[in-house]
Enzyme design. Structure first.
Site, short mmCIF file in Angstrom:
data_model
loop_
_atom_site.label_atom_id
_atom_site.label_comp_id
_atom_site.label_asym_id
_atom_site.label_seq_id
_atom_site.Cartn_x
_atom_site.Cartn_y
_atom_site.Cartn_z
CB THR A 89 40.79 -11.10 26.60
OG1 THR A 89 41.26 -10.91 28.09
CG2 THR A 89 39.86 -12.15 26.60
CG ASP A 115 42.63 -19.02 29.52
OD1 ASP A 115 43.12 -17.87 28.49
OD2 ASP A 115 41.57 -19.17 29.82
CE LYS A 138 41.21 -16.00 24.31
NZ LYS A 138 39.92 -15.63 23.77
CB THR A 139 40.12 -23.15 26.12
OG1 THR A 139 40.13 -21.89 26.80
CG2 THR A 139 40.71 -24.21 26.88
NE ARG A 150 33.11 -19.80 26.87
CZ ARG A 150 34.24 -19.14 27.22
NH1 ARG A 150 34.15 -18.07 27.96
NH2 ARG A 150 35.43 -19.60 27.03
#
Ligand code: ADE
Length: 326
Positions: A157, A108, A63-64, A216
């Site tokens: 999330t 975020d 997302k980032t 990740r």
């Protein structure tokens, strides 16, 4: 240390090296990329800032990264804030009043914004208006400042925790889903290239299978495997290297860690696999409800190992088979 939770400063640095710099380098989430590229091209053509965007989905899916690609594509600066750090309206006011024309503001964990901050965002998003209340009591007055064009990108999330007034103010809402094993494999190959280490195809598959369909984690496992290979003086990463790394980290072939297994075992053994409520489960595991819901459950559900029923959580037959419990 858990690969999902623990990472070092060095990891953060390498994460930045591995992070794609343009949409062409970003693997997966194809529909989202296509949509974003159209939104951004149209905005650029109109010489406007892009609509406000919402990205939601499990952690570690990019997302980032996508937010930074949006900024890059628009030739804009990105300012990043974590929702929980905005405590007072003054915190948000300071950020909004420093916005330059065209900037991207990335918030975020936006499900953790408090109500007053959230309400301050509404006029900022809709009318580019920053409303401040100065003073207290009878002497209080409202000051209205106009903001330059900007794009708010919010990530969460837990999209179900967002209020509908906030949700409705985004021009686009995008659900990032888990990656396919092939996509994770392609990411691992790309990352290995950037890190300058060779990796065998069967080692790539093993990393992909154990990384919870999450880039990740795939990159972290790759880095730990590279450490292992380098310490042992191996020139490249083999399946054996990855397997030994997984064993050292206590991660099984499907990416389950001790906490995941503990959760499933608690349901199966402690509660005899009768439906267990979230609060009961959290108490039995001494874990936070949010961590169970956000970190452990989505992947276990995705694997088909856990079901959330109205009456509570149950482990499936597939989970019992994987854990070798009859
Ligand atoms: N590294 C982390 N996420 C990635 C992605 N989606 N594509 C390419 N490299 C990545």
């Amino acid at each position: 240390m858990s690969i999902a939770k623990g990472f070092t400063r060095d990891d953060r640095f390498i994460d930045a090296v591995l992070r794609p710099n343009c949409f062409e380098d970003y693997i997966g989430q194809e529909k989202i990329k296509q949509n974003l590229q159209i939104i951004l091209r149209a905005a650029r053509k109109r010489r406007e800032s892009a609509d406000h965007l919402l990205f939601f989905g499990p952690t570690g899916l990019g997302k980032t990264t996508l937010a930074s690609l949006v900024a890059k594509e628009m030739g804009a600066e990105i300012k990043v804030v974590a929702g929980p750090t905005l405590k007072k309206t003054g915190d948000l006011a300071a950020i909004l009043s420093a916005i330059e024309p065209g900037d991207v503001l990335f918030i975020d964990e936006c499900h953790r914004l408090n109500r007053t901050i959230e309400e301050m965002l509404y006029p900022a998003m809709e009318e580019r208006n920053l409303r401040l209340i100065l003073g207290k009591g009878l002497g209080a007055r409202v000051v209205s400042l106009s903001l330059p064009p900007f794009t708010l990108i919010a990530a969460t999330t837990r999209v179900n925790l967002l209020s509908s007034p906030l949700r409705s103010r985004f021009g686009g809402a995008f659900h990032l889903d888990y990656y396919t094993p092939d996509e994770i494999g392609a990411i691992v190959n790309r990352s290995a290239g950037l890190l300058g280490i060779g990796i065998k195809d069967d080692a790539v598959s093993l990393v992909a299978q154990a990384s919870r369909f999450t880039p990740r984690l795939a990159n972290r496992l790759l880095k730990r495997s590279r450490d292992f290979a380098e310490v042992k003086g191996f020139g490249e990463i083999t399946a054996d290297t990855v397997q030994k790394t997984l064993d050292l980290l206590g991660i099984d072939s499907l990416g389950l860690e001790s906490d995941d297994r503990r959760l499933l075992l608690a349901i199966i053994k402690k509660f005899n696999n009768h439906p267990v409520g979230l609060n009961t489960l959290a108490a039995a595991l001494s874990e936070d409800r949010g961590t169970i819901e956000e970190v452990y459950e989505p992947y276990l559900i995705r694997l088909g190992f856990l079901e959330r029923r109205p009456s509570g959580r149950v482990a499936t037959e597939a989970a019992r088979r994987h854990l070798k419990i009859n």
